[in-house]
Write a protein that holds these residues in place. Structure first.
Motif, PDB file in Angstrom:
ATOM      1  N   PRO A  36      26.680   4.811-110.388  1.00 30.31           N
ATOM      2  CA  PRO A  36      28.047   5.263-110.124  1.00 30.31           C
ATOM      3  C   PRO A  36      28.672   4.598-108.901  1.00 30.31           C
ATOM      4  O   PRO A  36      29.888   4.442-108.843  1.00 30.31           O
ATOM      5  CB  PRO A  36      27.891   6.766-109.914  1.00 30.31           C
TER       6      PRO A  36
ATOM      7  N   MET B  24      26.926  13.909-107.938  1.00 33.27           N
ATOM      8  CA  MET B  24      27.552  14.229-109.210  1.00 33.27           C
ATOM      9  C   MET B  24      27.157  15.632-109.633  1.00 33.27           C
ATOM     10  O   MET B  24      25.987  16.001-109.571  1.00 33.27           O
ATOM     11  CB  MET B  24      27.090  13.246-110.280  1.00 33.27           C
TER      12      MET B  24
ATOM     13  N   PRO C 166      30.900   8.730-116.827  1.00 31.54           N
ATOM     14  CA  PRO C 166      29.675   9.376-116.342  1.00 31.54           C
ATOM     15  C   PRO C 166      29.095  10.387-117.326  1.00 31.54           C
ATOM     16  O   PRO C 166      27.886  10.605-117.335  1.00 31.54           O
ATOM     17  CB  PRO C 166      30.127  10.057-115.054  1.00 31.54           C
TER      18      PRO C 166
ATOM     19  N   ASP D  85      26.534   8.882-119.334  1.00 34.32           N
ATOM     20  CA  ASP D  85      25.341   8.478-118.593  1.00 34.32           C
ATOM     21  C   ASP D  85      24.292   9.574-118.472  1.00 34.32           C
ATOM     22  O   ASP D  85      23.267   9.377-117.829  1.00 34.32           O
ATOM     23  CB  ASP D  85      25.720   8.016-117.177  1.00 34.32           C
TER      24      ASP D  85
ATOM     25  N   MET E 293      32.580  14.092-109.308  1.00 33.55           N
ATOM     26  CA  MET E 293      31.869  13.135-108.473  1.00 33.55           C
ATOM     27  C   MET E 293      32.441  13.152-107.068  1.00 33.55           C
ATOM     28  O   MET E 293      33.655  13.130-106.888  1.00 33.55           O
ATOM     29  CB  MET E 293      32.008  11.730-109.052  1.00 33.55           C
TER      30      MET E 293
END
Lengths: 138, 138
Positions: free
Chosen positions: A107, A126, B107, B110, B126
């Motif tokens: 990220p 996160m 994200p 991910d 985030m």
DNA sequence: GCTTGACTTAGACAAGGTCCATTGTAGGAT
DNA sequence: ATCCTACAATGGACCTTGTCTAAGTCAAGC
């Protein structure tokens, strides 16, 4: 967790019954207790331990980098002993259950220079949110 | 921001001087005030406004989806009026300055299934951390 | 311009956390 | 093994953030 105690002693930490108890309470995977929860469990093992000592000890563990402070919940801070493997969190929006997770990808690389405003960026945190199996069936 | 006032009126919001002032205080880019800061600025424009009203109004704005609650700082909640463009935050670890940022990438993708623990994941938040230009030179 | 129910107010209260003066003790020195 | 002393623990006051309530006020429809 004897590891932790050893490491701490190596760093010149003075070992006391209170500190040992706090460290023991924080052992395990997916552990994310609030300061008050830590205090409650510590009291079970060592009835005279005071709230201030628990707060002090947690603060020291955090600044030594042995424990992470997490604030997924918007109320109390939570303490996460899993500080040596970097990870993020998955939180149930309803009951507050927390899991440690390890997303793929990087990220930090996803933040373009044009979005850095001259900052020296060093870290990302996160928090995934959703419903845990229990809460999503209800 | 007159937009916001219009939208609120459209949703049956009763318009009062207090609510208007709170909405005005929250106008702008990269605005992330605590409730107390909102109150302080509101008082400057409308001396009789009470703390409870500020809290109530902020809570209503949040549940209407017009303002986001952010907790980058581990103390007070902050309120972010930029609720209509999804974004994340970049925080100075020293002075607490906050910027809205828009990382590339997805994200949510991910997080592998094996790391979802049966949760229905719906959202990620985030928080990038680092030093702002001011604090990194000092 | 009245009425009414929603809004605002001040202040009490609650939870989480910090501070401080005092007392206790781990661990090195003897 | 005992003594010393600097560091740690204690308990209680206090602060900050946020919530609640009962009573008073006022926006907006009639």
């Amino acid at each position: 967790m004897s590891d932790l105690l050893g490491r701490l002693r190596g760093r010149g930490w003075r070992m006391t019954a209170q500190r040992r108890v706090v460290a023991e309470v924080l052992d395990g995977e997916h552990v994310h207790l609030t300061a008050d929860e830590v205090h409650a469990r510590a009291v079970a093992k060592l009835p005279e331990i005071s709230r201030a000592t628990v707060y002090n000890t947690l603060g020291e563990l955090v600044s030594l980098g042995e424990v992470l402070e997490v604030s997924t919940d918007k109320r109390a801070k939570r303490y996460d002993p899993n500080a040596h493997r970097p990870h993020h969190h998955l939180v149930c929006a309803q009951c507050g259950a927390i899991r440690d997770v390890h997303p793929t990808g990087n990220p930090l690389a996803d933040l373009p220079d044009s979005e850095r405003f001259g900052f020296t960026v060093s870290d990302v945190e996160m928090t995934y949110r959703g419903l845990c199996p229990n809460c999503s069936t209800a």
